[in-house]
Design a protein around this motif. Structure first.
Motif, PDB file in Angstrom:
ATOM      1  N   LEU A 255      -0.178  -4.656 -20.312  1.00 45.91           N
ATOM      2  CA  LEU A 255       0.347  -6.204 -20.647  1.00 45.91           C
ATOM      3  C   LEU A 255       1.834  -5.948 -20.997  1.00 45.91           C
ATOM      4  O   LEU A 255       2.660  -6.831 -20.999  1.00 45.91           O
ATOM      5  N   LEU A 256       2.037  -4.654 -22.128  1.00 46.59           N
ATOM      6  CA  LEU A 256       3.641  -4.563 -22.629  1.00 46.59           C
ATOM      7  C   LEU A 256       4.358  -4.226 -21.199  1.00 46.59           C
ATOM      8  O   LEU A 256       5.530  -4.788 -21.310  1.00 46.59           O
ATOM      9  N   LEU A 257       3.809  -3.341 -20.336  1.00 50.13           N
ATOM     10  CA  LEU A 257       4.632  -3.089 -19.189  1.00 50.13           C
ATOM     11  C   LEU A 257       4.951  -4.011 -18.238  1.00 50.13           C
ATOM     12  O   LEU A 257       5.979  -4.476 -17.861  1.00 50.13           O
ATOM     13  N   ASP A 258       3.861  -4.981 -17.857  1.00 49.25           N
ATOM     14  CA  ASP A 258       4.072  -5.872 -16.831  1.00 49.25           C
ATOM     15  C   ASP A 258       4.902  -7.078 -17.560  1.00 49.25           C
ATOM     16  O   ASP A 258       5.832  -7.923 -16.975  1.00 49.25           O
TER      17      ASP A 258
ATOM     18  N   HIS B 228      -3.591  -1.498  -7.540  1.00 45.06           N
ATOM     19  CA  HIS B 228      -2.775  -0.703  -8.089  1.00 45.06           C
ATOM     20  C   HIS B 228      -2.752  -0.906  -9.638  1.00 45.06           C
ATOM     21  O   HIS B 228      -2.624   0.298 -10.342  1.00 45.06           O
ATOM     22  N   LYS B 229      -2.480  -2.150 -10.172  1.00 44.46           N
ATOM     23  CA  LYS B 229      -2.517  -2.319 -11.723  1.00 44.46           C
ATOM     24  C   LYS B 229      -3.954  -1.531 -12.243  1.00 44.46           C
ATOM     25  O   LYS B 229      -3.792  -1.083 -13.248  1.00 44.46           O
TER      26      LYS B 229
ATOM     27  N   ALA C 214       0.879  -1.343  -0.072  1.00 46.26           N
ATOM     28  CA  ALA C 214       0.008  -0.044  -0.093  1.00 46.26           C
ATOM     29  C   ALA C 214       0.695   1.144  -0.075  1.00 46.26           C
ATOM     30  O   ALA C 214       0.518   2.337  -0.592  1.00 46.26           O
ATOM     31  N   ALA C 215       2.077   1.314   0.694  1.00 51.11           N
ATOM     32  CA  ALA C 215       2.923   2.359   0.540  1.00 51.11           C
ATOM     33  C   ALA C 215       3.460   2.558  -0.547  1.00 51.11           C
ATOM     34  O   ALA C 215       3.840   3.711  -0.714  1.00 51.11           O
ATOM     35  N   ARG C 216       3.594   1.509  -1.485  1.00 47.58           N
ATOM     36  CA  ARG C 216       4.203   1.762  -2.909  1.00 47.58           C
ATOM     37  C   ARG C 216       3.503   2.182  -3.793  1.00 47.58           C
ATOM     38  O   ARG C 216       3.721   2.711  -4.796  1.00 47.58           O
ATOM     39  N   ASP C 217       2.012   2.151  -3.616  1.00 46.47           N
ATOM     40  CA  ASP C 217       1.072   2.397  -4.533  1.00 46.47           C
ATOM     41  C   ASP C 217       1.286   3.829  -5.112  1.00 46.47           C
ATOM     42  O   ASP C 217       1.497   4.019  -6.327  1.00 46.47           O
TER      43      ASP C 217
END
Length: 198
Positions: free
Chosen positions: A157-160, A128-129, A60-63
């Motif tokens: 999809l390209l990113l992940d 997040h996604k 959650a802190a990274r979101d």
């Protein structure tokens, strides 16, 4: 929660962030997180009832910081949307060349918890996604794209996919190649006749 307890909680989350991202959530014990935060395990459990709660807080802190960074890279890049989206990939590739880079914390955590679909961290990662996808969808809709959700999902999809392949090969150029593909895809879609807004 009182103000006096917030710094302690933040210290714990910061310690968890450093250890979980670097080593993985399964390899790191609650004792190690407490030690890194300079606290007792009892104090840690005062703020987090379980390791699962701590893992969820870590993600959650990274979101918001991650989403804000993507938007910053996008907004600071001159030109149109295709180049702005490609800039996200280029900046991620630059990050991936750092020796301490370990990929996407959300994807890595979901892989470690693949057999626990109801885990709170899985829900946070999925949200997040989805936020990133929704931001892209809104951006493409503003450009008059006929099916902005489809395009947003293709870019996601390209990113992940690039996160996974770069982590596997330790070659950040794959992320740059994915960015070029994203740019081409967006340019192709934008060349099509725009739909009319009713």
């Amino acid at each position: 929660m009182s103000r006096s307890s917030e710094p302690t909680r933040e210290r714990i989350v910061q310690a968890a962030n450093a250890l979980f991202y670097s080593e993985g959530i399964r390899r790191v014990s609650v004792d190690e997180v407490a030690a890194k935060a300079g606290l007792t395990k009892r104090t840690l459990y005062y703020h987090f009832k379980s390791k699962d709660d701590l893992v969820a807080a870590y993600l959650a802190a990274r979101d918001q910081p991650n989403l804000a960074l993507f938007r910053k890279w996008f907004s600071e890049t001159e030109g149109g949307v295709p180049g702005k989206v490609e800039a996200i990939f280029k900046n991620l590739a630059r990050s991936a060349r750092h020796p301490k880079w370990k990929g996407c914390g959300f994807l890595r955590t979901s892989a470690e918890l693949a057999n626990m679909p109801g885990h709170p961290a899985i829900r946070i990662g999925a949200a997040h996604k989805k936020k990133f996808e929704d931001w892209l969808r809104a951006t493409f809709a503003e450009q008059g794209v006929k099916d902005p959700l489809k395009l947003a999902r293709q870019i996601l999809l390209l990113l992940d996919g690039s996160f996974a392949v770069v982590l596997l090969h330790r070659d950040a150029s794959y992320m740059e190649t994915a960015g070029e593909a994203a740019r081409t895809l967006i340019e192709t879609v934008l060349r099509k006749p725009r739909h009319r807004r009713g």
